[in-house]
Design a protein around this motif. Structure first.
Motif: not given
Ligand code: NDP
Length: 326
Positions: A161-173
């Motif tokens: 979850g924590s890495i998914a949050v980071q990846l998605l936020a990094g892509r602009g979600y």
């Protein structure tokens, strides 16, 4: 001689202890790896505590992840000195895994270390981060884009979850995090979560269709929470389901699928084909910021694994746990 965590069975109970082994004790394989780091995943927690039927053959060296340097290779693909990563393929479940200073494995289980990563960084990512990237790729394969709407991540304070949050936020979600731990909000906000929903609220029984809230969702928990996520998806929304931290059961209806064109897609890290695997690792290396390797992890020794294995099952571990084998 080298150190390994060995699991054995005593009167039906799994016993974990650190022992000294020789290279000759390792199972056969094409590539001998000097393991620098491993990591702790939920599945390792199940294996080490004997909670799930993850391991059937004893003695076993658990650890579904490893990263290190090739020492000997009978394969043309790898030479001594190459830096490599291994996740999945049944390693640490059916085959001896990463909780040892040395491992002998099949060449086609290994991924060359992508540019920009080293063994420590790769294991802060580990199976959890790799799975998080597979989930993000799965959502985008389904047509979800940053301007489609908000995305939801369940089990947000955990490894995937924590890495998914980071990846998605990094892509602009715009990322909304579901967590059962309000004291994780600051940690998750730093990773890019913009708002929060409690685990309790998401676990409330859902009607077949609820108000539309999410263009995409990464679900690591299953059960009633996934049932609610499905009922709250936007028209054309997609869910990438990868876990069962709440339950392996899913009690839902066909309504989100037939009336809102919602898709429910799986994400599997164990047998993921080599091409997608390599692509996911390259994207992780390119997209995770330097802070991912400083803010997200804690490092422990082989001897600390049994305690940490209990903690991850109890939902007490925040972010990722690195195993330092040096
Ligand atoms: P973690 O324990 O690190 O994270 C799981 C998170 O889920 C916890 O941090 C917690 O988040 C939440 N959670 C825990 N218990 C419950 C519960 N009873 N009800 C609701 N939420 C709960 O594990 P990982 O991130 O390593 O793995 C997550 C899941 O993904 C596991 O089920 C694992 O088996 C699966 N997985 C699947 C893979 C695949 O290939 N498909 C690969 C890797 C993992 P919070 O505190 O924020 O509420």
């Amino acid at each position: 001689m080298f150190k390994a965590l060995i699991l054995t069975q005593n009167e039906g109970k799994t016993v974990a202890e650190v022992r000294q082994l020789e290279v000759a004790d390792l199972p056969e394989g094409e590539v001998l790896v000097d393991v620098a780091y491993s990591s702790l995943n939920y599945k390792d927690g199940l294996a080490v505590t004997g909670t799930g039927k993850i391991i059937r053959n004893f003695p076993m060296v658990p650890g579904i992840d490893l990263a290190g340097t090739v020492v000997e290779s009978a394969s043309d693909r790898f030479q001594p000195g190459d830096a490599v990563i291994l996740t999945g393929w049944g390693v640490g479940e059916r085959y001896w895994g990463g909780y040892a200073q040395k491992a002998r494995v099949k060449a086609n289980w290994l991924v060359p270390m992508p540019l920009g990563l080293d063994a420590r960084k790769a294991m802060i990512i580990g199976t959890a981060g790799f799975t998080a990237m597979l989930c993000v790729m799965t959502l985008e394969d389904a047509g979800v884009k940053p301007d489609s709407g908000k995305v939801l991540v369940t089990g947000a304070a955990g490894g995937v979850g924590s890495i998914a949050v980071q990846l998605l936020a990094g892509r602009g979600y715009h990322v909304t995090a579901v967590t059962g731990r309000p004291d994780s909000h600051d940690f998750l906000r730093k990773l890019g979560a913009e708002d929060f929903i409690s685990r309790e609220e998401m676990a409330q029984p859902a009607r077949p269709l609820e108000s539309q809230r999410w263009a995409g969702a990464v679900d690591v928990v299953g059960g009633d929470i996934l049932a609610r996520v499905l009922a709250e998806m936007d028209y054309n929304g997609a869910v990438a389901a990868c876990g069962l931290a709440n339950s392996f059961k899913l009690n839902t209806t066909v309504m989100p699928f037939i009336l809102r064109n919602v898709s429910l897609r799986g994400a599997d890290s164990v047998s993921c084909p080599q091409e997608r695997r390599t692509r996911a690792w390259e994207l992780l290396a390119a997209e995770l910021p330097e802070s991912a390797y400083t803010d997200i992890g804690q490092a422990i020794a082989l001897e600390d694994i049994p305690q940490a294995a209990g903690d991850i099952l109890a939902g007490k571990v925040q972010g990722r746990t690195l195993i330092d084998l040096s």
